[in-house]
Write an enzyme that holds these catalytic residues in place. Structure first.
Site, PDB file in Angstrom:
ATOM      1  N   THR A 111      38.034  19.352  16.883  1.00  0.00           N
ATOM      2  CA  THR A 111      38.000  20.251  18.040  1.00  0.00           C
ATOM      3  C   THR A 111      38.904  21.476  17.884  1.00  0.00           C
ATOM      4  O   THR A 111      39.028  22.260  18.827  1.00  0.00           O
ATOM      5  CB  THR A 111      38.391  19.487  19.324  1.00  0.00           C
ATOM      6  OG1 THR A 111      39.643  18.840  19.108  1.00  0.00           O
ATOM      7  CG2 THR A 111      37.350  18.459  19.702  1.00  0.00           C
TER       8      THR A 111
ATOM      9  N   ALA B  95      35.688  14.132  17.351  1.00  0.00           N
ATOM     10  CA  ALA B  95      35.227  15.442  16.873  1.00  0.00           C
ATOM     11  C   ALA B  95      36.379  16.182  16.227  1.00  0.00           C
ATOM     12  O   ALA B  95      37.547  15.817  16.403  1.00  0.00           O
ATOM     13  CB  ALA B  95      34.681  16.273  18.040  1.00  0.00           C
TER      14      ALA B  95
ATOM     15  N   LYS C 245      28.920  21.738  15.535  1.00  0.00           N
ATOM     16  CA  LYS C 245      28.519  20.946  16.709  1.00  0.00           C
ATOM     17  C   LYS C 245      27.002  21.032  16.923  1.00  0.00           C
ATOM     18  O   LYS C 245      26.365  20.055  17.315  1.00  0.00           O
ATOM     19  CB  LYS C 245      29.263  21.419  17.953  1.00  0.00           C
ATOM     20  CG  LYS C 245      30.761  21.154  17.953  1.00  0.00           C
ATOM     21  CD  LYS C 245      31.131  19.675  18.020  1.00  0.00           C
ATOM     22  CE  LYS C 245      30.788  19.051  19.353  1.00  0.00           C
ATOM     23  NZ  LYS C 245      31.254  17.632  19.411  1.00  0.00           N
TER      24      LYS C 245
ATOM     25  N   GLY D 125      41.295  10.369  22.195  1.00  0.00           N
ATOM     26  CA  GLY D 125      41.240  11.802  22.500  1.00  0.00           C
ATOM     27  C   GLY D 125      41.277  12.029  24.011  1.00  0.00           C
ATOM     28  O   GLY D 125      41.329  11.078  24.805  1.00  0.00           O
TER      29      GLY D 125
ATOM     30  N   TYR E 177      32.974  26.145  14.322  1.00  0.00           N
ATOM     31  CA  TYR E 177      32.972  24.980  15.218  1.00  0.00           C
ATOM     32  C   TYR E 177      31.600  24.845  15.889  1.00  0.00           C
ATOM     33  O   TYR E 177      31.008  23.756  15.909  1.00  0.00           O
ATOM     34  CB  TYR E 177      34.080  25.144  16.254  1.00  0.00           C
ATOM     35  CG  TYR E 177      34.061  24.140  17.383  1.00  0.00           C
ATOM     36  CD1 TYR E 177      34.443  22.817  17.174  1.00  0.00           C
ATOM     37  CD2 TYR E 177      33.666  24.522  18.675  1.00  0.00           C
ATOM     38  CE1 TYR E 177      34.431  21.895  18.230  1.00  0.00           C
ATOM     39  CE2 TYR E 177      33.656  23.612  19.719  1.00  0.00           C
ATOM     40  CZ  TYR E 177      34.032  22.305  19.502  1.00  0.00           C
ATOM     41  OH  TYR E 177      34.017  21.405  20.546  1.00  0.00           O
TER      42      TYR E 177
HETATM   43  N1  LIG Z   1      38.267  20.144  24.652  1.00  0.00           N
HETATM   44  C1  LIG Z   1      37.332  21.024  25.067  1.00  0.00           C
HETATM   45  O1  LIG Z   1      37.619  22.042  25.738  1.00  0.00           O
HETATM   46  C2  LIG Z   1      35.883  20.752  24.738  1.00  0.00           C
HETATM   47  C3  LIG Z   1      34.940  21.705  25.137  1.00  0.00           C
HETATM   48  C4  LIG Z   1      33.592  21.476  24.844  1.00  0.00           C
HETATM   49  C5  LIG Z   1      33.219  20.321  24.183  1.00  0.00           C
HETATM   50  N2  LIG Z   1      34.158  19.435  23.795  1.00  0.00           N
HETATM   51  C6  LIG Z   1      33.711  18.227  23.082  1.00  0.00           C
HETATM   52  O2  LIG Z   1      34.111  17.092  23.842  1.00  0.00           O
HETATM   53  C7  LIG Z   1      34.359  15.992  22.971  1.00  0.00           C
HETATM   54  C8  LIG Z   1      35.714  15.400  23.267  1.00  0.00           C
HETATM   55  O3  LIG Z   1      36.698  16.414  23.066  1.00  0.00           O
HETATM   56  P1  LIG Z   1      38.255  16.122  23.245  1.00  0.00           P
HETATM   57  O4  LIG Z   1      38.868  17.395  23.679  1.00  0.00           O
HETATM   58  O5  LIG Z   1      38.459  14.859  24.019  1.00  0.00           O
HETATM   59  O6  LIG Z   1      38.649  15.868  21.708  1.00  0.00           O
HETATM   60  P2  LIG Z   1      40.038  15.399  21.100  1.00  0.00           P
HETATM   61  O7  LIG Z   1      41.057  15.253  22.196  1.00  0.00           O
HETATM   62  O8  LIG Z   1      40.330  16.299  19.947  1.00  0.00           O
HETATM   63  O9  LIG Z   1      39.716  13.944  20.574  1.00  0.00           O
HETATM   64  C9  LIG Z   1      38.991  13.694  19.409  1.00  0.00           C
HETATM   65  C10 LIG Z   1      39.429  12.345  18.883  1.00  0.00           C
HETATM   66  O10 LIG Z   1      38.687  12.041  17.702  1.00  0.00           O
HETATM   67  C11 LIG Z   1      39.594  11.500  16.733  1.00  0.00           C
HETATM   68  N3  LIG Z   1      39.096  11.631  15.385  1.00  0.00           N
HETATM   69  C12 LIG Z   1      39.327  12.641  14.494  1.00  0.00           C
HETATM   70  N4  LIG Z   1      38.716  12.384  13.324  1.00  0.00           N
HETATM   71  C13 LIG Z   1      38.095  11.183  13.466  1.00  0.00           C
HETATM   72  C14 LIG Z   1      37.314  10.381  12.601  1.00  0.00           C
HETATM   73  N5  LIG Z   1      37.016  10.762  11.345  1.00  0.00           N
HETATM   74  N6  LIG Z   1      36.840   9.205  13.065  1.00  0.00           N
HETATM   75  C15 LIG Z   1      37.115   8.799  14.318  1.00  0.00           C
HETATM   76  N7  LIG Z   1      37.862   9.513  15.197  1.00  0.00           N
HETATM   77  C16 LIG Z   1      38.343  10.705  14.763  1.00  0.00           C
HETATM   78  C17 LIG Z   1      40.847  12.320  16.970  1.00  0.00           C
HETATM   79  O11 LIG Z   1      41.943  11.716  16.338  1.00  0.00           O
HETATM   80  P3  LIG Z   1      43.154  12.687  15.832  1.00  0.00           P
HETATM   81  O12 LIG Z   1      43.749  13.274  17.079  1.00  0.00           O
HETATM   82  O13 LIG Z   1      44.037  11.724  15.116  1.00  0.00           O
HETATM   83  O14 LIG Z   1      42.525  13.725  14.943  1.00  0.00           O
HETATM   84  C18 LIG Z   1      40.913  12.307  18.491  1.00  0.00           C
HETATM   85  O15 LIG Z   1      41.535  11.127  18.984  1.00  0.00           O
HETATM   86  C19 LIG Z   1      34.181  16.537  21.546  1.00  0.00           C
HETATM   87  O16 LIG Z   1      32.873  16.262  21.105  1.00  0.00           O
HETATM   88  C20 LIG Z   1      34.329  18.050  21.722  1.00  0.00           C
HETATM   89  O17 LIG Z   1      33.631  18.756  20.713  1.00  0.00           O
HETATM   90  C21 LIG Z   1      35.479  19.616  24.065  1.00  0.00           C
END
Ligand SMILES: NC(=O)c1ccc[n+]([C@@H]2O[C@H](COP(=O)([O-])OP(=O)(O)OC[C@H]3O[C@@H](n4cnc5c(N)ncnc54)[C@H](OP(=O)(O)O)[C@@H]3O)[C@@H](O)[C@H]2O)c1
Length: 280
Positions: A59, A57, A126, A10, A122
């Site tokens: 997301t 997550a 979380k 991710g 969401y």
């Molecule tokens: N992005 C934001 O603006 C934001 C803001 C606040 C908090 N956060 C938090 O920050 C964290 C990282 O976010 P991010 O943006 O890096 O997320 P992301 O890019 O969506 O990455 C999540 C990763 O988890 C993988 N995944 C999905 N289902 C899974 C499973 N069952 N087992 C193992 N892996 C799985 C996804 O694979 P697939 O792509 O194949 O589904 C993806 O590689 C998360 O906890 C998110 O809630 C993000």
């Protein structure tokens, strides 16, 4: 130190693995194909690690409105299983959470122990993940972030840069404020917290300062050498989406200060450092 990173492909996971590898740590980097965090048997086999950082997550904030059960499994049950496994092998559990646990109707930065009141599916899932981690692993860090952007994923600055190249003007909401945060800075904070052996608890991993999406877009456009005046302010009623967004997503960094950890710098200064890498 032996680290495990789940959701390693991710946006955040990619930069975390890159940093840990560069620092010479032993890193087990897994994504869905190697370890489904919702699979109790697979998660139960985790062993021989010192720190587990869960970057996996669900997301897709709007999609979660229709798929709350699925999102709950990934955002709450998964972290519960991971926290239990980390605890069983004596490792520290690090869970990444979000500003969406708050209602976003505040007027001053949300304290780490402020009452949560998520507006969206969401946010609810979380929030449940936070509670599950607290319940399962005494040795934990919950790091809430917001408005995250990075080179390793789809994110707001990339979208705005593309639109700015296609259009003469952009309309962007000015009535939602927050703290744009670079994945590289969040990674650095996570590493500093772990290396300092920070007390278990909840911390806020966002940039300092605050800005609206409109103001952030003006900075993005300026970075591209374009006129920030091409970005026109609008409000949320012009962009109604399935999941409600918190209007005020500004998080306090008081808990970091109390343990002598410097928060991430000002969002605008950090954006100027991040932009060449993120928009490359
Ligand atoms: N992005 C934001 O603006 C934001 C803001 C606040 C908090 N956060 C938090 O920050 C964290 C990282 O976010 P991010 O943006 O890096 O997320 P992301 O890019 O969506 O990455 C999540 C990763 O988890 C993988 N995944 C999905 N289902 C899974 C499973 N069952 N087992 C193992 N892996 C799985 C996804 O694979 P697939 O792509 O194949 O589904 C993806 O590689 C998360 O906890 C998110 O809630 C993000």
């Amino acid at each position: 130190m032996r680290w495990m990173v789940t959701g390693a492909l991710g946006m955040l996971g990619t930069d975390l693995v890159k940093r840990l590898t560069a620092d010479g740590h032993e890193v087990t980097a897994v994504d869905l194909a190697e370890l489904d965090i919702t699979d109790p048997k697979a998660v139960g086999r985790i062993t021989d690690i010192d720190v587990l950082v869960n970057c996996a997550a669900f997301t897709a904030v709007d999609a979660a409105e229709e798929r709350e059960g699925f999102a709950f499994t990934l955002n709450a049950v998964g972290p519960q299983l991971l926290a239990r496994a980390a605890s069983a092998c004596g490792a520290r559990m690090v869970q990444i959470s979000t500003d969406y646990v708050f209602a976003g109707n505040g007027t001053q930065p949300y304290a780490e122990d402020e009452v949560i009141a998520p507006l969206s599916a969401y946010g609810r899932t979380k929030a449940a993940g936070e509670w599950a981690v607290r319940a399962e692993a005494d040795n934990h860090l919950i790091v809430r972030t917001a408005w995250l952007y990075g080179a390793g994923g789809a994110c707001f600055p990339k979208t705005m840069a593309r639109l700015a190249a296609e259009r003469d003007e952009l309309q962007v909401v000015a009535d939602q404020v927050g703290q744009p945060t670079w994945t590289v800075d969040l990674v650095d904070l996570i590493v500093r917290l772990v290396e300092a052996n920070a007390p278990s608890g909840t911390y806020h991993g966002t940039s300092s300062g605050q800005v609206s999406w409109h103001g952030f877009t003006q900075e993005i456009v300026r970075t591209l050498g374009k006129d920030p005046e091409m970005v026109l302010p609008t409000d949320s009623t012009a962009f109604v989406r399935p999941a409600p967004r918190p209007a005020y997503s500004v998080l306090s960094h008081a808990a970091l200060g109390e343990i002598g950890i410097t928060p991430i710098g000002d969002w605008a200064e950090r954006w100027r450092v991040a932009a060449p890498e993120v928009l490359a």
